[in-house]
Design an enzyme around this catalytic site. Structure first.
Site, PDB file in Angstrom:
ATOM      1  N   ASP A  15       5.191  -1.756  -0.045  1.00 38.84           N
ATOM      2  CA  ASP A  15       5.685  -0.365   0.007  1.00 38.84           C
ATOM      3  C   ASP A  15       6.321   0.154  -1.293  1.00 38.84           C
ATOM      4  O   ASP A  15       7.393   0.773  -1.250  1.00 38.84           O
ATOM      5  CB  ASP A  15       6.689  -0.205   1.151  1.00 38.84           C
ATOM      6  CG  ASP A  15       6.082  -0.515   2.509  1.00 38.84           C
ATOM      7  OD1 ASP A  15       4.925  -0.966   2.570  1.00 38.84           O
ATOM      8  OD2 ASP A  15       6.777  -0.309   3.522  1.00 38.84           O
ATOM      9  N   ASP A  57       3.678   2.206   3.662  1.00 36.31           N
ATOM     10  CA  ASP A  57       4.136   2.869   4.860  1.00 36.31           C
ATOM     11  C   ASP A  57       3.300   4.144   4.944  1.00 36.31           C
ATOM     12  O   ASP A  57       3.219   4.894   3.956  1.00 36.31           O
ATOM     13  CB  ASP A  57       5.630   3.209   4.652  1.00 36.31           C
ATOM     14  CG  ASP A  57       6.443   3.082   5.919  1.00 36.31           C
ATOM     15  OD1 ASP A  57       5.987   2.444   6.877  1.00 36.31           O
ATOM     16  OD2 ASP A  57       7.562   3.639   5.939  1.00 36.31           O
ATOM     17  N   HIS A  59       2.777   7.053   7.527  1.00 36.00           N
ATOM     18  CA  HIS A  59       3.157   7.658   8.806  1.00 36.00           C
ATOM     19  C   HIS A  59       2.461   8.982   9.068  1.00 36.00           C
ATOM     20  O   HIS A  59       2.292   9.789   8.143  1.00 36.00           O
ATOM     21  CB  HIS A  59       4.664   7.939   8.825  1.00 36.00           C
ATOM     22  CG  HIS A  59       5.530   6.727   8.766  1.00 36.00           C
ATOM     23  ND1 HIS A  59       5.311   5.608   9.524  1.00 36.00           N
ATOM     24  CD2 HIS A  59       6.649   6.464   8.032  1.00 36.00           C
ATOM     25  CE1 HIS A  59       6.253   4.714   9.267  1.00 36.00           C
ATOM     26  NE2 HIS A  59       7.063   5.194   8.362  1.00 36.00           N
ATOM     27  N   SER A  65       9.921   7.132  13.905  1.00 36.82           N
ATOM     28  CA  SER A  65      11.074   6.662  13.119  1.00 36.82           C
ATOM     29  C   SER A  65      11.803   7.812  12.421  1.00 36.82           C
ATOM     30  O   SER A  65      12.855   7.599  11.830  1.00 36.82           O
ATOM     31  CB  SER A  65      10.606   5.652  12.062  1.00 36.82           C
ATOM     32  OG  SER A  65       9.940   6.315  10.991  1.00 36.82           O
ATOM     33  N   HIS A  76       9.609  10.457   5.833  1.00 37.96           N
ATOM     34  CA  HIS A  76       9.210   9.766   4.604  1.00 37.96           C
ATOM     35  C   HIS A  76       7.782   9.240   4.744  1.00 37.96           C
ATOM     36  O   HIS A  76       7.306   8.980   5.847  1.00 37.96           O
ATOM     37  CB  HIS A  76      10.164   8.595   4.318  1.00 37.96           C
ATOM     38  CG  HIS A  76      10.086   7.510   5.356  1.00 37.96           C
ATOM     39  ND1 HIS A  76      10.736   7.599   6.575  1.00 37.96           N
ATOM     40  CD2 HIS A  76       9.405   6.333   5.386  1.00 37.96           C
ATOM     41  CE1 HIS A  76      10.469   6.523   7.290  1.00 37.96           C
ATOM     42  NE2 HIS A  76       9.649   5.739   6.607  1.00 37.96           N
ATOM     43  N   LYS A 101       0.382   0.698   7.121  1.00 39.67           N
ATOM     44  CA  LYS A 101       1.101   0.298   8.335  1.00 39.67           C
ATOM     45  C   LYS A 101       1.902   1.444   8.931  1.00 39.67           C
ATOM     46  O   LYS A 101       2.162   2.432   8.250  1.00 39.67           O
ATOM     47  CB  LYS A 101       2.002  -0.899   8.051  1.00 39.67           C
ATOM     48  CG  LYS A 101       3.049  -0.656   7.021  1.00 39.67           C
ATOM     49  CD  LYS A 101       3.701  -1.977   6.636  1.00 39.67           C
ATOM     50  CE  LYS A 101       4.815  -1.752   5.643  1.00 39.67           C
ATOM     51  NZ  LYS A 101       5.869  -0.845   6.088  1.00 39.67           N
ATOM     52  N   GLU A 108       7.053   1.956  15.615  1.00 39.05           N
ATOM     53  CA  GLU A 108       7.556   1.607  14.296  1.00 39.05           C
ATOM     54  C   GLU A 108       7.058   0.213  13.966  1.00 39.05           C
ATOM     55  O   GLU A 108       6.959  -0.633  14.862  1.00 39.05           O
ATOM     56  CB  GLU A 108       9.097   1.627  14.296  1.00 39.05           C
ATOM     57  CG  GLU A 108       9.741   1.174  12.985  1.00 39.05           C
ATOM     58  CD  GLU A 108       9.415   2.059  11.766  1.00 39.05           C
ATOM     59  OE1 GLU A 108       8.208   2.268  11.488  1.00 39.05           O
ATOM     60  OE2 GLU A 108      10.357   2.515  11.107  1.00 39.05           O
ATOM     61  N   ALA A 136      11.658  -2.275   1.409  1.00 45.92           N
ATOM     62  CA  ALA A 136      12.982  -2.653   0.958  1.00 45.92           C
ATOM     63  C   ALA A 136      13.297  -4.044   1.498  1.00 45.92           C
ATOM     64  O   ALA A 136      12.838  -4.426   2.558  1.00 45.92           O
ATOM     65  CB  ALA A 136      14.021  -1.660   1.477  1.00 45.92           C
ATOM     66  N   CYS A 140      11.321  -3.798   5.396  1.00 43.91           N
ATOM     67  CA  CYS A 140       9.900  -4.178   5.447  1.00 43.91           C
ATOM     68  C   CYS A 140       9.613  -5.503   4.757  1.00 43.91           C
ATOM     69  O   CYS A 140       8.739  -6.252   5.201  1.00 43.91           O
ATOM     70  CB  CYS A 140       9.055  -3.045   4.872  1.00 43.91           C
ATOM     71  SG  CYS A 140       9.116  -1.583   5.937  1.00 43.91           S
TER      72      CYS A 140
HETATM   73 ZN   LIG Z   1       8.653   4.173   7.497  1.00 42.79          ZN
END
Ligand SMILES: [Zn+2]
Length: 191
Positions: A15, A57, A59, A65, A76, A101, A108, A136, A140
């Site tokens: 990420d 990530d 989304h 989330s 985000h 992902k 989530e 982070a 993750c």
């Molecule tokens: Zn996320």
């Protein structure tokens, strides 16, 4: 001592996206400072022919989330927005395996292994050890490391290649201890 990467290793880059870097929607302090370190590992992995996995990530706009949906995080890494793009300096090899992902609005998932088929892909490639860096540390990266161990891989966390969000002070240290207790090794040096 640095472990040298082998062809049967995998490097997982977690990420490294604009939204997780300073100036992004969910910035990890100094998150951008790991890009240079990560690039050195990516190039080392390319040289030996190790498997390179790059996750993001990814989304939908209504992901569970998000605070707007009752979740814990600001909006985000929404698919196809600049915030979801990889950091501009990140080296993106053509041969890498790219993993998206947390694409399901109702689920989530912090781990690169969750619902992505990554574990099977690594096994098919004969991978035994995985080296992990990115963002982070306390979310993750931790989840990916713990899942990697649960899947039976030897897991090495590249400490200089990760940073914590530290929503609560000490979260990063706690995450490190959790990973160590679960069997992860901590790698302090360049490859
Ligand atoms: Zn996320």
């Amino acid at each position: 001592m640095a472990d040298t990467l082998k062809p049967s290793d995998a490097l997982i880059v977690v990420d490294l996206q604009n939204d997780f870097c300073p100036g992004g929607a969910l910035p990890v302090p100094q998150g951008d400072q790991v890009v240079g370190v990560m690039n050195r590992w990516i190039r080392a992995a390319e040289r030996v022919g190790a498997v390179i996995v790059i996750s993001r990530d990814w989304h939908p706009p209504n992901h569970c989330s998000f605070e707007t949906e009752g979740g814990p995080w600001p909006v985000h890494c929404v698919q196809n927005t600049p915030g979801a793009e990889y950091h501009g300096d990140l080296h993106l090899p053509l041969c890498a395996l790219y993993v998206d992902k947390a694409r399901d609005p109702d689920r989530e998932s912090y781990s690169g292994f969750s619902g992505t088929g990554l574990s099977q892909a690594l096994r098919r490639s004969g991978v035994q050890r995985i080296f992990i860096g990115g963002l982070a540390l306390d979310y993750c990266v931790k989840a990916t490391a713990l899942d990697g161990l649960a899947e039976g891989f030897e897991v090495h966390l590249i400490l200089p290649a990760t940073r914590a969000v530290n929503v609560n002070p000490g979260d990063g240290t706690k995450a490190l201890n959790e990973m160590r207790s679960a069997g992860a090794m901590i790698q302090e040096d360049d490859p």
